[in-house]
Scaffold this motif. Structure first.
Motif, PDB file in Angstrom:
ATOM      1  N   UNK A 244      42.398 -52.960 -70.807  1.00 54.76           N
ATOM      2  CA  UNK A 244      43.298 -53.912 -71.464  1.00 54.76           C
ATOM      3  C   UNK A 244      44.664 -53.851 -70.806  1.00 54.76           C
ATOM      4  N   UNK A 245      45.303 -55.001 -70.586  1.00 54.28           N
ATOM      5  CA  UNK A 245      46.598 -55.011 -69.913  1.00 54.28           C
ATOM      6  C   UNK A 245      47.721 -54.379 -70.720  1.00 54.28           C
ATOM      7  N   UNK A 246      47.603 -54.379 -72.060  1.00 52.14           N
ATOM      8  CA  UNK A 246      48.661 -53.816 -72.882  1.00 52.14           C
ATOM      9  C   UNK A 246      48.875 -52.333 -72.664  1.00 52.14           C
ATOM     10  N   UNK A 247      47.902 -51.644 -72.088  1.00 50.32           N
ATOM     11  CA  UNK A 247      48.050 -50.214 -71.811  1.00 50.32           C
ATOM     12  C   UNK A 247      48.976 -49.947 -70.630  1.00 50.32           C
ATOM     13  N   UNK A 248      49.213 -50.989 -69.816  1.00 46.71           N
ATOM     14  CA  UNK A 248      50.178 -50.936 -68.718  1.00 46.71           C
ATOM     15  C   UNK A 248      50.034 -49.668 -67.871  1.00 46.71           C
ATOM     16  N   UNK A 249      48.838 -49.394 -67.417  1.00 45.09           N
ATOM     17  CA  UNK A 249      48.618 -48.214 -66.594  1.00 45.09           C
ATOM     18  C   UNK A 249      47.882 -48.590 -65.318  1.00 45.09           C
TER      19      UNK A 249
END
Length: 404
Positions: A244-249
């Motif tokens: 998921x992009x919201x994890x920004x990792x």
């Protein structure tokens, strides 16, 4: 008061994709514009459980962390890359706030104003933004569906002596193209010959539609590391598209000396990326079948791509063309030369559909009659309606071209 901005702010371009997303918010618009994964396929329960276990077991997950990133997660990512033919140690890796930060940090430590950087055309818009902000001299290498043309690449290497070559060689954003193995080997060989670093950006490579072993050529980094001598490929990837992009990792790997300098740049930028997100991702990798999840989303995305492709083909638009991508998130549609897609976009939005005009993916000599279509975010039952709305917008556009 008058604010005296730094010179670099004159070179900060706005993202056309982000601007389009703004105008489509809260409206009855089917957006094929953003490079967004399907939210309904996010592993919500697994992610929730991972955060819960981390917070239940160790409150230090909320503390400051290492600039290089959580070591167990680096080791886990290094192990996955090793399985993909890219041998790398955790010490040769740094975790970043998405792969976008990896691009920025590398350019920050390499690019002085006027330094040449080689790219494809078209190429990733946000990479062009980063290069522009550092005032790089962006030079285009001629390409075809197999990748960069070796003869022109060598000419550009010899003439401009670039600091860097930037490439999305697998499921390119925006074109969806995948370089052949022969071209990859030629590009790596030429960059080694001229002592030029390659930044291989691979956010989409695991979203592969053909599950046959060996169906795709190895990464540039894998080819590079199979050769003798010093490595010339810096490799970046991300969890944004596969979890998921919201994890920004994301991560960046390369020669140890370079990674140490990147770490210094990151210290100055943000100290470190989110520690709790890294700990949760590591926990997720221990308890969740990520490879199985990737196969699930890849099959669903292939199904959506085939549906979009069939809808476009059924319209029989004169002069329109596209190639089905072998993976990734984007389809590149070329229309007749008389259609300027940046002018078509407002009409499309009026009809309730959005896309990204192709010209924003070029640093020079843009192709004005192309568009990038994302097929991963829109639910499949809406894709036929999206194409219908696009066709209506094109009809309105054609009406405006008729002589009065």
């Amino acid at each position: 008061m008058k604010i005296n901005y730094a010179e670099m702010t004159n070179h900060l371009g706005s993202s056309a994709v982000r601007d389009i997303l703004k105008i489509t918010q809260g409206k009855d618009i089917i957006s094929l514009a953003g490079g967004l994964p399907a939210e309904e396929l996010f592993p919500v329960e697994a992610v929730r459980d991972a955060y819960s276990r981390v917070l239940s077991s160790d409150v230090s997950a909320l503390q400051y962390g290492l600039t290089e990133g959580y070591l167990p997660l680096r080791e886990a990512v290094a192990a996955r890359l090793g399985q993909q033919g890219i041998p790398v140690s955790a010490q040769e890796m740094l975790l970043t706030t998405g792969s976008q930060q990896a691009i920025d940090l590398l350019c920050r430590i390499l690019i002085d104003p006027g330094d040449a950087v080689l790219v494809e055309a078209p190429t990733y818009l946000a990479a062009l933004q980063v290069l522009g902000s550092y005032r790089a001299d962006i030079r285009v290498v001629d390409s075809d569906e197999q990748g960069m043309l070796p003869e022109h690449l060598e000419e550009q290497l010899r003439t401009h002596r670039p600091k860097l070559l930037y490439a999305v060689s697998t499921f390119n954003n925006p074109s969806g193209a995948t370089w052949s193995k022969e071209r990859r080997e030629q590009v790596v060989g030429l960059c080694r010959k001229y002592g030029v670093l390659i930044l291989e950006d691979n956010p989409y490579g695991e979203i592969a539609f053909d599950e046959t072993p060996g169906a795709y050529p190895p990464a540039l980094a894998a080819i590079d590391r199979s050769m003798d001598g010093d490595s010339c490929v810096v490799y970046t990837g991300t969890f944004s598209k596969i979890v998921a992009p919201g994890l920004r990792t994301g991560w960046i790997t390369g020669p140890l000396e370079l990674i140490r300098v990147v770490a210094k740049a990151k210290q100055a930028a943000d100290l470190h990326s989110s520690a709790i997100d890294q700990r949760a991702l590591h926990e997720l990798l221990q308890s969740f079948d990520l490879e199985g999840h990737i196969r699930v989303i890849s099959r669903e995305y292939q199904s959506r791509m085939k549906l979009l492709s069939a809808e476009l083909s059924s319209r029989n638009w004169e002069g329109a063309s596209f190639l089905e991508p072998r993976g990734g998130m984007f389809l590149w549609l070329t229309l007749p030369g008389r259609i300027h897609t940046a002018e078509l976009l407002p009409l499309a939005v009026e009809q309730g559909v959005a896309f990204v005009p192709g010209e924003v993916f070029y640093s020079e000599h843009p192709l004005k009659n192309a568009m990038r279509l994302n097929f991963t975010h829109t639910r499949p039952e809406l894709l036929p309606l999206a194409v219908q709305r696009l066709e209506t917008a094109m009809s309105r556009y054609e009406e405006r071209l008729l002589p009065m």
